[in-house]
Design an enzyme around this catalytic site. Sequence first.
Site, mmCIF file in Angstrom:
data_model
loop_
_atom_site.group_PDB
_atom_site.id
_atom_site.type_symbol
_atom_site.label_atom_id
_atom_site.label_comp_id
_atom_site.label_asym_id
_atom_site.label_seq_id
_atom_site.Cartn_x
_atom_site.Cartn_y
_atom_site.Cartn_z
ATOM 1 N N ASP A 125 -6.806 12.745 5.158
ATOM 2 C CA ASP A 125 -7.596 13.674 4.352
ATOM 3 C C ASP A 125 -9.201 13.612 4.779
ATOM 4 O OD1 ASP A 125 -8.681 11.630 2.974
ATOM 5 O OD2 ASP A 125 -8.023 12.390 0.992
ATOM 6 N N CYS B 279 -6.447 7.965 3.611
ATOM 7 C CA CYS B 279 -7.126 8.553 2.760
ATOM 8 C C CYS B 279 -8.050 7.629 2.182
ATOM 9 C CB CYS B 279 -5.921 8.964 1.645
ATOM 10 S SG CYS B 279 -5.418 8.190 0.690
ATOM 11 N N THR C 283 -8.376 5.713 -0.623
ATOM 12 C CA THR C 283 -7.762 4.284 -1.167
ATOM 13 C C THR C 283 -6.404 4.038 -0.380
ATOM 14 O OG1 THR C 283 -6.453 5.498 -2.881
ATOM 15 C CG2 THR C 283 -8.399 4.676 -3.573
ATOM 16 N N HIS D 22 9.368 -7.463 7.211
ATOM 17 C CA HIS D 22 10.422 -7.428 6.136
ATOM 18 C C HIS D 22 10.728 -5.916 5.722
ATOM 19 C CE1 HIS D 22 9.071 -11.721 4.337
ATOM 20 N NE2 HIS D 22 9.236 -11.775 5.738
ATOM 21 N N HIS E 195 16.674 -8.922 5.450
ATOM 22 C CA HIS E 195 16.013 -7.628 5.119
ATOM 23 C C HIS E 195 16.683 -6.367 5.504
ATOM 24 C CE1 HIS E 195 12.700 -10.671 4.438
ATOM 25 N NE2 HIS E 195 12.835 -11.240 5.897
HETATM 26 C C1 RB5 Z 1 -10.157 11.860 -2.173
HETATM 27 O O1 RB5 Z 1 -11.623 12.160 -2.980
HETATM 28 C C2 RB5 Z 1 -9.469 10.958 -2.489
HETATM 29 O O2 RB5 Z 1 -8.816 11.162 -3.884
HETATM 30 C C3 RB5 Z 1 -8.259 10.692 -1.711
HETATM 31 O O3 RB5 Z 1 -8.638 10.354 -0.553
HETATM 32 C C4 RB5 Z 1 -7.381 9.440 -2.030
HETATM 33 O O4 RB5 Z 1 -8.069 8.221 -2.260
HETATM 34 C C5 RB5 Z 1 -6.344 9.539 -2.945
HETATM 35 O O5 RB5 Z 1 -5.513 8.785 -3.120
#
Ligand code: RB5
Length: 143
Positions: free
Chosen positions: A8, A64, A66, A97, A132
């Site tokens: 994203d 993304c 996080t 694994h 596994h």
């Molecule tokens: C975008 O602001 C953020 O929410 C997205 O990149 C991600 O971290 C969501 O899990």
Amino acid sequence: MKIAIGSDHAGFELKEYIEGYLREKGIEVVDVGTHSEERVDYPDFAKKVCDEVRNGADFGILICGTGLGMSIAANKCKGIRAALCLYPDMARLAREHNNANVLVMAGRLMGKELAKWTVDAFLSARFEGGRHERRVKKLEEIE
Ligand code: RB5
């Protein structure tokens, strides 16, 4: 080897960097987007990468902010075992694994070098099978 990559807006910069790194290594890359820092919704790109993996790409990479949203979305796709890896050892173990077929990383939490090492660890590790295998089969039963 063919790798599908997507992100994203929060993962865009790292995605571009990793894509370039993979191409330098001679790996075929399918970039499903996003192609700018304009806000988009991560599930759209998770689905595109997972579809590529289900249609023959060896692995997927999703980024993304996080890594959490991408991993939640990707793991809803049948046949996908997506692993959020913040360190190389997590990536190695995700292959050895869990037989992960999608590597998820965090664009807002990981530096470029760390992400590169994490990709290298993921790509150079092999699924160990054995005990596994039974556990991975049970994942398919849950599906
Ligand atoms: C975008 O602001 C953020 O929410 C997205 O990149 C991600 O971290 C969501 O899990």
